[in-house]
Design an enzyme around this catalytic site. Structure first.
Site, mmCIF file in Angstrom:
data_model
loop_
_atom_site.group_PDB
_atom_site.id
_atom_site.type_symbol
_atom_site.label_atom_id
_atom_site.label_comp_id
_atom_site.label_asym_id
_atom_site.label_seq_id
_atom_site.Cartn_x
_atom_site.Cartn_y
_atom_site.Cartn_z
ATOM 1 N N GLY A 698 46.047 -7.219 4.897
ATOM 2 C CA GLY A 698 46.292 -7.346 6.323
ATOM 3 C C GLY A 698 47.549 -8.141 6.603
ATOM 4 O O GLY A 698 47.867 -8.447 7.736
ATOM 5 N N LYS A 714 52.765 -3.357 7.603
ATOM 6 C CA LYS A 714 51.520 -3.674 6.902
ATOM 7 C C LYS A 714 51.364 -2.684 5.752
ATOM 8 O O LYS A 714 51.515 -1.479 5.931
ATOM 9 C CB LYS A 714 50.321 -3.589 7.842
ATOM 10 C CG LYS A 714 48.986 -3.872 7.158
ATOM 11 C CD LYS A 714 47.821 -3.849 8.135
ATOM 12 C CE LYS A 714 47.740 -5.142 8.903
ATOM 13 N NZ LYS A 714 46.476 -5.294 9.647
ATOM 14 N N ASP A 805 37.648 -5.252 15.259
ATOM 15 C CA ASP A 805 37.883 -6.650 14.865
ATOM 16 C C ASP A 805 38.497 -7.414 16.029
ATOM 17 O O ASP A 805 39.543 -8.058 15.896
ATOM 18 C CB ASP A 805 38.810 -6.696 13.642
ATOM 19 C CG ASP A 805 38.888 -8.095 13.031
ATOM 20 O OD1 ASP A 805 37.951 -8.884 13.225
ATOM 21 O OD2 ASP A 805 39.891 -8.386 12.354
#
Length: 943
Positions: A698, A714, A805
């Protein structure tokens, strides 16, 4: 002095008279005492007072008060109805215990909290007790057996916890028992099958577990049973088929498994059966045709397989048949079309094949038909609208063919979706005959003949799409933009010609998509009236003339794609002043002059401006004086050779460095700068090499591309067999465009890894800013921005994208302090890469819904973090453990809202939303669309 004493003597004498009167009237005295101990902010009990004249009649004073009922002589209080009086606080029990001859007590739909006073159980004559719609908490108190005459007990929607009260089974007169909507846990006691006179049982919406006791089958007098929205184990007990009087059975949303017992067909008086949102398997019992009284059958959202039973032809009273979101297959029986009462048929998201029944709609008053996401073929049944009541018709994502002529007489339609099929021929709709139509999607078909010229007569139309009908042709009808409620107009890739019609009245238009047509002429200056316009895509047409300043000045404009046209002149400076602009693409035109020196415009990158030879300025070449032609030639020749040599070396290095991992591909999303894989791979300016970033970390790294754009990168690793499915989902994330989402610009990948490219924002995240004292307007703006981003992911993306998330560190602020959600969909992407996504569509649907519910819960907790300046992290459980008035008092203090402060109403509204979103039972939480509507009363302010 003697004269001054008289008034005091009168007051004393009056007080003594009242005391004597109330001593002889304990009912009124008790009720006045009760009033003094509860909260009555609305002054609903204004008439609960002692009159100034003396009461010598011997009648009870309270008999004249609102909500108080007495016998004929007004000597006994027999009923107390305080329903919806906006009362709150802890309900005192001592005073209620005085009303010994009370028959009916109703305190429903208030805000009473704390424990239920046990003194109520001393009112032995009580026949009805309604405490529903309050916030009574704790374990249900013992002693209810004292209410030996109780017939009706309603405790719906409170906050009781612990086990269900077993004592209620001893109430021999009880006919109605409603304990739904609390937090009762543990199993349903087997003794709940011993009621002798019970007619109504409602236990839904708790946290009950264990197996459903087969003893419930002994309830021979129950006509209505709702026990769903709990967390049971195991199967539906076949013994429920012994409930011979049952008319209504609801066990939806309860994690039940196994097959549907065929014995339920013995419930011959059953009218409504709801078993949706479970994990039921097997086929639908053909014996259900024996339940001829059945009007509503909902088995949706399970794992049911097999066909619709042919025997359903006998269900002549059936109005609702919902089998959506299962794994059913086969063809739809012709007999379904013969059911005379059928109003709603939902069979979408299955594996049905063949044609729809040819007589569907001919013999019933069908109002809602959804057969989308199957594999149907053939044409639309000719009598689909014969009943004259069809409101919603969903046919999308099948393999239908033929024309749309059966829809020409569907004047009752409100919503029509037929996209993603193979329909051909002209659009047969005469819009003057469709007064209520609001939504039409005919995209991805083979339609011809143009858009009907009378579209302006569909006065309620909000959404219209015919995109991806490459042979549609025609022009945009002249009065299209005058539709008063039209928000979305999409007709891309339709071979449409002619000019853009004037935007005379376009106050509601939000989206205009007309790319890849052959539209010519200019953009009318009357577009200035489209004040709500957020997106306009006119790419790949033959439009010319200047880009109007009126377009650039629109206040809500976020996405503008004018690429691949023949526009000339300069880029209007007003674009650079926009606070809402996210994307501008004017590449491949004949635009000249200097790119305005605004940060907004320069952040678009080179690809937004390339293909305009006369255009200069950052991020393109500088606008310095032109070089002498011969000198330029002499300069360019060796430079070109050097560039080619350097490029060759770079490419060789890249191939040596990356070659073992397969060919690299670059996917840049529509309307954004078109990077190449080599552009990206050769341009890292990270302090750490991307090769050193661990997979799945991440971790982000900054990279500066040759176009001048700075991006965050990423890195993820994947297996070759996961590439296709993961890349498809990344593309879905990349096409999710909203001002409250971080933009995914593209991804560069090969068979073993991928790099995700995101917008680079420097203004920090919410976690960093929480402990900074922020004004209320800024807090509102942040909460609403997060809500809008989530609402877009949940409701405007198809299929829905769970964030997965949601936390304060994943809320990033842009240069205008507008919150943007980062890492949305990343959790699901990781599951795709690791191969842990559920194998069946139903289980995948369950997993996605669970994540959506978690998003809503996390949103509620973020609200609490914002309200408490970061003090209350993961505060969902803690606020539900306190009385609401305590929570509000704390929030008022945190946000410096004194008793006279107008912010209190807004703070209370936000706290209410947080409480709703953090309810322990997922099904009780509002969807994000509803949460955003609730927050609409706030007044967010900018910096």
């Amino acid at each position: 002095m003697e004269i001054l004493l008289w008034p005091h003597f009168d007051l004393l004498f009056y007080s003594m008279l009242m005391a004597v009167a109330l001593a002889a009237d304990p009912y009124s005295d008790a009720l006045l005492s009760l009033k003094s101990e509860i909260l009555d902010d609305s002054n609903s009990l204004y008439d609960w007072k002692v009159p100034s004249e003396r009461n010598s009649s011997g009648k009870i004073l309270a008999c004249s008060w609102s909500g108080v009922e007495c016998n004929k002589d007004s000597t006994i209080v027999t009923g107390l109805n305080l329903c919806m009086k906006n009362l709150a606080g802890k309900l005192p029990g001592k005073q209620l215990g005085v009303l010994t001859q009370l028959l009916d007590l109703n305190i429903s739909l208030n805000s009473f909290s704390g424990e239920l006073p046990v003194e109520i159980f001393t009112l032995t004559d009580l026949r009805t007790l309604d405490i529903s719609g309050n916030n009574f908490s704790g374990q249900f108190p013992r002693g209810i057996t004292g209410l030996r005459n109780l017939v009706h007990f309603d405790a719906l929607s409170n906050s009781f916890s612990g086990s269900l009260p077993v004592e209620v089974t001893e109430l021999e007169s009880l006919k109605v028992l409603n304990l739904a909507g609390s937090y009762f846990d543990g199993p349903i006691p087997s003794s709940y099958g011993s009621f002798k006179r019970l007619e109504y049982l409602h236990l839904a919406g708790n946290s009950l577990t264990g197996k459903i006791p087969p003893e419930l089958g002994n309830l021979k007098t129950v006509t209505h049973m709702e026990i769903g929205y709990n967390f049971y184990e195991g199967n539906i007990p076949w013994q429920l088929s012994n409930m011979s009087e049952l008319q209504y059975l609801d066990i939806a949303g309860s994690t039940l498994s196994g097959s549907i017992p065929r014995e339920l067909s013995n419930l011959t008086k059953l009218e409504s059966l709801f078993l949706f949102r479970n994990r039921l398997t097997g086929s639908i019992p053909s014996e259900f045709s024996r339940i001829v009284s059945l009007t509503d059958l909902d088995l949706s959202d399970n794992l049911i397989s097999g066909p619709i039973p042919e025997s359903f032809a006998g269900l002549k009273n059936l109005k609702l048949l919902s089998l959506m979101f299962n794994e059913m297959n086969g063809t739809v029986p012709e007999s379904i079309a013969e059911l005379p009462s059928m109003e709603t048929l939902f069979i979408w998201n299955n594996f049905f094949t063949g044609s729809l029944p040819k007589n569907l709609g001919m013999n019933s008053r069908l109002s809602w038909l959804d057969v989308s996401n199957n594999s149907f073929i053939g044409s639309i049944p000719p009598g689909i609208c014969a009943g004259g009541k069809l409101l919603k018709l969903m046919l999308f994502s099948n393999n239908f063919t033929g024309n749309l002529s059966p829809l020409s007489n569907c004047s009752s339609l409100v919503r029509l979706r037929a996209e993603d099929n193979s329909f051909s021929g002209e659009i047969p709709l005469k819009f003057s005959q469709f007064p209520d139509i609001t939504y039409i999607d005919l995209s991805k078909n083979r339609l011809t003949g143009g858009i009907p010229s009378d579209i302006h007569r569909a006065l309620k139309l909000q959404y219209f799409s015919v995109s991806n009908n490459p042979e549609l042709g025609g022009i945009i009808p002249a009065k299209t933009w005058s539709l008063p409620f039209l928000q979305n107009f999409s007709a891309s890739y339709c071979n449409i010609s002619g000019n853009l019609p004037p935007f005379r009245v376009c106050k509601s238009i939000v989206v205009v998509e007309l790319r890849m047509n052959i539209i010519s002429g200019s953009i009318p200056k009357s577009i200035s009236g489209c004040r709500s316009l957020e997106m306009i895509n006119l790419a790949s047409n033959h439009l010319s003339d200047h880009i109007p300043e009126e377009l650039a000045s629109l206040p809500s404009l976020a996405f503008v794609d004018l690429s691949h046209n023949d526009f000339s002149g300069s880029i209007p400076a007003e674009f650079g002043k926009s606070s809402s602009l996210v994307l501008l693409n004017v590449s491949c035109n004949d635009i000249s002059g200097t790119i305005p020196s605004n940060k907004v415009l320069r952040s678009m990158g080179r690809s937004a401006y390339t293909g305009n030879p006369k255009l200069c300025g950052k991020p393109l070449k500088s606008c310095s004086k032109a070089i002498n032609g011969e000198k330029l030639r002499l300069t360019l020749l060796p430079s070109a050779g050097a560039i080619m040599l350097i490029a060759g070396i770079v490419l060789l290095l890249i191939r040596v460095r990356k070659g073992s991992k397969g060919q690299w591909k670059m996917n840049s999303f529509i309307g954004l700068p078109q990077f190449t894989a080599n552009d990206f791979l050769g341009s890292f300016s990270c302090t750490n090499s991307m090769e050193e970033l661990p997979p799945f970390s991440g971790a982000f790294c900054k990279a500066v591309l040759p176009t001048g754009i700075t991006v965050l990168v990423k890195k993820l690793e994947w297996e070759p067999k996961r590439v296709t499915v993961a890349a498809e989902f990344i593309a879905q994330l990349g096409n999710a465009r909203h001002m409250n989402l971080i933009r995914l610009l593209g991804f560069c990948y090969n068979k073993q890894m991928t790099y995700l490219l995101y917008d680079y924002l420097l203004n920090g995240n919410l976690a960093e800013k929480l402990r900074m004292q922020r004004d209320w307007g800024m807090k509102c703006r942040t909460i609403i921005g997060i809500a809008k981003g989530l609402c877009f992911l949940h409701h405007d993306c198809n299929p829905a994208i769970p964030h997965g998330d949601l936390k304060s560190s994943n809320v990033i602020f842009d240069d205008n302090s507008e919150p943007r959600l980062a890492d949305f969909g990343f959790k699901h992407l990781m599951r795709l890469i690791k191969g842990t996504v559920p194998a069946t569509s139903s289980r995948l649907g369950d997993a996605i819904r669970e994540e959506l519910y978690k998003d809503i819960y996390n949103f509620g907790e973020i609200i609490l973090e914002i309200l408490t300046n970061g003090r209350l992290i993961k505060g969902g459980p803690s606020i539900h453990s306190k009385p609401k008035e305590v929570v509000l008092r704390e929030m008022y203090h945190e946000n410096e809202a004194d008793s006279a402060n107008s912010l209190r109403d807004e703070i209370k509204l936000v706290v209410d939303v947080a409480l709703l979103c953090t309810r322990s039972r997922a099904a009780d939480r509002p969807c994000m669309e509803d949460a955003l509507k609730l927050l609409s009363g706030l007044k967010p302010k900018g910096k």
